[in-house]
Scaffold this motif. Structure first.
Motif, short mmCIF file in Angstrom:
data_model
loop_
_atom_site.label_atom_id
_atom_site.label_comp_id
_atom_site.label_asym_id
_atom_site.label_seq_id
_atom_site.Cartn_x
_atom_site.Cartn_y
_atom_site.Cartn_z
N GLN A 58 0.80 -1.23 0.00
CA GLN A 58 0.00 0.00 0.00
C GLN A 58 0.84 1.28 0.00
O GLN A 58 0.51 2.26 -0.65
N GLY A 59 1.94 1.24 0.75
CA GLY A 59 2.72 2.47 0.94
C GLY A 59 3.25 3.06 -0.35
O GLY A 59 3.45 4.28 -0.45
N CYS A 60 3.48 2.21 -1.36
CA CYS A 60 4.07 2.71 -2.61
C CYS A 60 3.20 3.75 -3.29
O CYS A 60 3.70 4.59 -4.03
N VAL A 61 1.89 3.68 -3.09
CA VAL A 61 1.04 4.65 -3.79
C VAL A 61 0.80 5.91 -2.95
O VAL A 61 0.03 6.78 -3.34
N GLY A 62 1.52 6.00 -1.82
CA GLY A 62 1.35 7.17 -0.95
C GLY A 62 1.49 8.48 -1.68
O GLY A 62 0.67 9.39 -1.54
N CYS A 63 2.56 8.58 -2.50
CA CYS A 63 2.76 9.91 -3.11
C CYS A 63 1.92 10.15 -4.35
O CYS A 63 2.04 11.20 -4.96
N THR A 64 1.02 9.22 -4.69
CA THR A 64 0.12 9.54 -5.80
C THR A 64 -0.83 10.68 -5.41
O THR A 64 -1.43 11.30 -6.27
N PRO A 122 -8.67 9.92 -10.25
CA PRO A 122 -8.22 8.83 -11.12
C PRO A 122 -8.54 7.50 -10.45
O PRO A 122 -8.63 7.42 -9.22
N HIS A 123 -8.71 6.45 -11.27
CA HIS A 123 -9.04 5.14 -10.70
C HIS A 123 -7.73 4.41 -10.37
O HIS A 123 -7.09 3.85 -11.26
N ILE A 124 -7.37 4.42 -9.11
CA ILE A 124 -6.11 3.77 -8.69
C ILE A 124 -6.46 2.56 -7.82
O ILE A 124 -7.26 2.67 -6.89
N ILE A 125 -5.86 1.44 -8.15
CA ILE A 125 -6.05 0.22 -7.34
C ILE A 125 -4.66 -0.25 -6.91
O ILE A 125 -3.74 -0.26 -7.73
N VAL A 126 -4.52 -0.62 -5.64
CA VAL A 126 -3.24 -1.19 -5.22
C VAL A 126 -3.48 -2.64 -4.83
O VAL A 126 -4.48 -2.96 -4.17
N THR A 127 -2.61 -3.54 -5.31
CA THR A 127 -2.85 -4.97 -5.06
C THR A 127 -2.53 -5.37 -3.61
O THR A 127 -2.84 -6.47 -3.19
N ASN A 128 -1.89 -4.47 -2.88
CA ASN A 128 -1.62 -4.69 -1.46
C ASN A 128 -0.76 -5.94 -1.21
O ASN A 128 -1.14 -6.83 -0.47
N LEU A 129 0.39 -5.99 -1.84
CA LEU A 129 1.32 -7.11 -1.57
C LEU A 129 1.72 -7.06 -0.10
O LEU A 129 2.06 -5.99 0.43
#
Ligand code: SF4
Length: 484
Positions: free
Chosen positions: A71-77, A99-106
């Motif tokens: 999840q943390g990777c998309v923080g700065c979006t 925007p439609h952002i989905i995070v796969t949550n590894l």
């Protein structure tokens, strides 16, 4: 045979990301080939290439963006989302969308057992929820390290779905130069959308590449200027769509608003689709705007018309520039920004008679050398900090150099009580002949009214110990000094 570009900027020789020193010595060392790649033994955090890949595409219509990451990777979006929302408002959109952002949550389990199922579920969810034309899948450090084969997964799902599924290899660990993220996005656009398809040429059409950080006012100004030359613009990929992307091969020429955006891609377009390009500077300030405009005019064979337009525009803006100069003459400036903006801003301040004392920029290479040599000619010696972020170094330098004004990401400099102006302004004009007047007045207004920052400095303190300000700002750069 030409070697395929990997998308990792460090793979090209002569690129330096960690360095600090005086500008004249730096330029001499680079010229002699003595400026070698160094490293930092302590770093405060880097901008990752994944966010650049995502932000470059985030305003495309009918698209979903899947980060195959924790999840943390998309923080700065959040920054790019803000720009997208404001950009819509400026374009008169009534119902503003995210925007439609989905995070796969590894997570830990995915790292052991693989994240393939999470990615498949996310693509299915994207189709079910949004029915998009485009689905971008962004790799991350985690997906790269565990070896999830996102290409194979995407190609497998593609057999069953209509939406175009496009994997992008922007694993954060691959490059310390965040502009590599732009390259990764364009490599995938070529591979999965353009696919070497040739189109009939439109002799008046120019691909104008613009990143997410360009304000609507700047888009209008760039299109106005090209319109004066009778050029139609295909403004991409910011606020565009699949159809406009597919039109790229039809253009007669390409240019970019930013020095490190689509520069590698424009080379690919020349090789594969015979589209010549102009790669010059960011059009901020009189000198850079002239240079940018002359560059694309030359490629389009419209040099004579360009000179007439430049003369007319100078006549129009020069009296206004002189008025601003009277307010700013002799002021000392520290500039901190991305590669394109920092060099452009350093040239701009010369229009107003200001003096450069320090410059932070993420990368040094042949392109930077041209700019630094030019800037050395007008500003003499100043401090150069080659850093992807690293605000602790810039705070140290600003404390020592005591500039009258700071131009760049203003948060920490504002806490020092220094007048600040944001040059990465995606909400207001900064470019072209109109932008330089707006930006000049903004700097002058900040200087004459620094009250907010002065008050801020009395109530907020930066997280560094006082002893840090006595240290050498470049103390943690390993190998930098020996290399020069
Ligand atoms: S991809 Fe890697 S570098 Fe980028 S945010 Fe995620 S963990 Fe950090």
């Amino acid at each position: 045979m030409a070697q395929t570009y990997s998308g990792v900027r460090e793979s090209k020789p002569g690129r330096v990301n960690d360095y600090g020193g005086e500008s004249i010595k730096t330029a001499e060392a680079f010229k002699k080939g003595c400026l070698k790649r160094a490293d930092r033994s302590f770093a405060q955090g880097l901008q990752c290439q994944q966010i650049n890949s995502m932000s470059a595409l985030m305003s495309l219509e009918d698209a979903v963006f899947i980060a195959h990451s924790p999840q943390g990777c998309v923080g700065c979006t959040s920054l790019a989302v803000d720009m997208y929302r404001v950009g819509q408002a400026h374009r008169g959109v009534k119902h503003i969308k995210n925007p439609h952002i989905i995070v796969t949550n590894l997570d830990q389990k995915s790292v052991i057992f693989g994240g393939e199922n999470k990615l498949r579920d996310s693509v299915n969810l994207a189709i079910e929820r949004y029915n998009p034309k485009l689905i971008f899948v962004f790799a991350s450090c985690a997906s790269g390290i565990i070896g999830d084969d996102i290409d194979a997964i995407c190609s497998d799902i593609q057999k069953e779905v209509e939406a175009l599924i496009i994997p992008i290899h922007c694993e954060g660990f691959k490059s310390k130069i965040c502009a590599s993220g732009f390259d990764a996005a364009f490599i995938s656009i070529q591979k999965y959308i353009l696919k070497d398809t040739k189109l009939p040429k439109d002799e008046n059409l120019v691909n104008l590449f613009a990143p997410v950080s360009i304000s609507y006012a700047d888009q209008v100004e760039m299109e106005r200027m090209l319109g004066l030359l009778g050029i139609k613009t295909n403004y991409i990929p910011f606020y565009s769509n699949l159809e406009k992307i597919k039109q790229i091969p039809a253009a007669a020429a390409s240019t970019s608003i930013c020095k490190v955006f689509a520069d590698e891609f424009m080379k690919t377009l020349e090789e594969k689709y015979d589209i010549p390009y102009s790669h010059t500077v960011m059009p901020i300030g009189i000198r850079n705007t002239d240079k940018w405009f002359r560059g694309i005019a030359k490629v389009m064979g419209k040099e004579k018309e360009a000179e007439e337009i430049i003369a007319r525009e100078h006549e129009r803006v020069q009296p206004l520039v002189d008025k601003i100069k009277a307010r700013l003459q002799g002021k000392r400036v520290f500039i901190c920004g991305g590669t394109g903006r920092s060099f452009a801003a350093a040239a701009l301040i010369d229009d107003f008679g200001m003096k450069l004392v320090g410059l932070e920029t993420p990368t040094y290479d042949d392109d930077a050398q041209v700019d630094i040599e030019y800037l050395n000619g007008i500003h003499g010696d100043y401090v150069v900090d080659i850093a992807n972020m690293q605000p602790f170094e810039q705070v140290n330098l600003v404390k020592k150099l005591k500039p009258d004004v700071f131009i760049g990401v203003p948060e920490w400099a504002a806490k020092l009580g220094i007048p600040t102006t944001h040059v990465l302004d995606m909400k207001r004009p900064t470019m072209g002949y109109d932008g330089l007047i707006f930006l000049g007045n903004k700097i002058a207004d900040q200087l004459s009214n620094p009250g907010f920052n002065v008050k801020l400095s009395k109530h907020v303190r930066l997280p560094y110990k006082d002893s840090w300000y006595d240290e050498d700002a470049f103390k943690y750069i390993v190998g930098g000094e020996e290399n020069v």
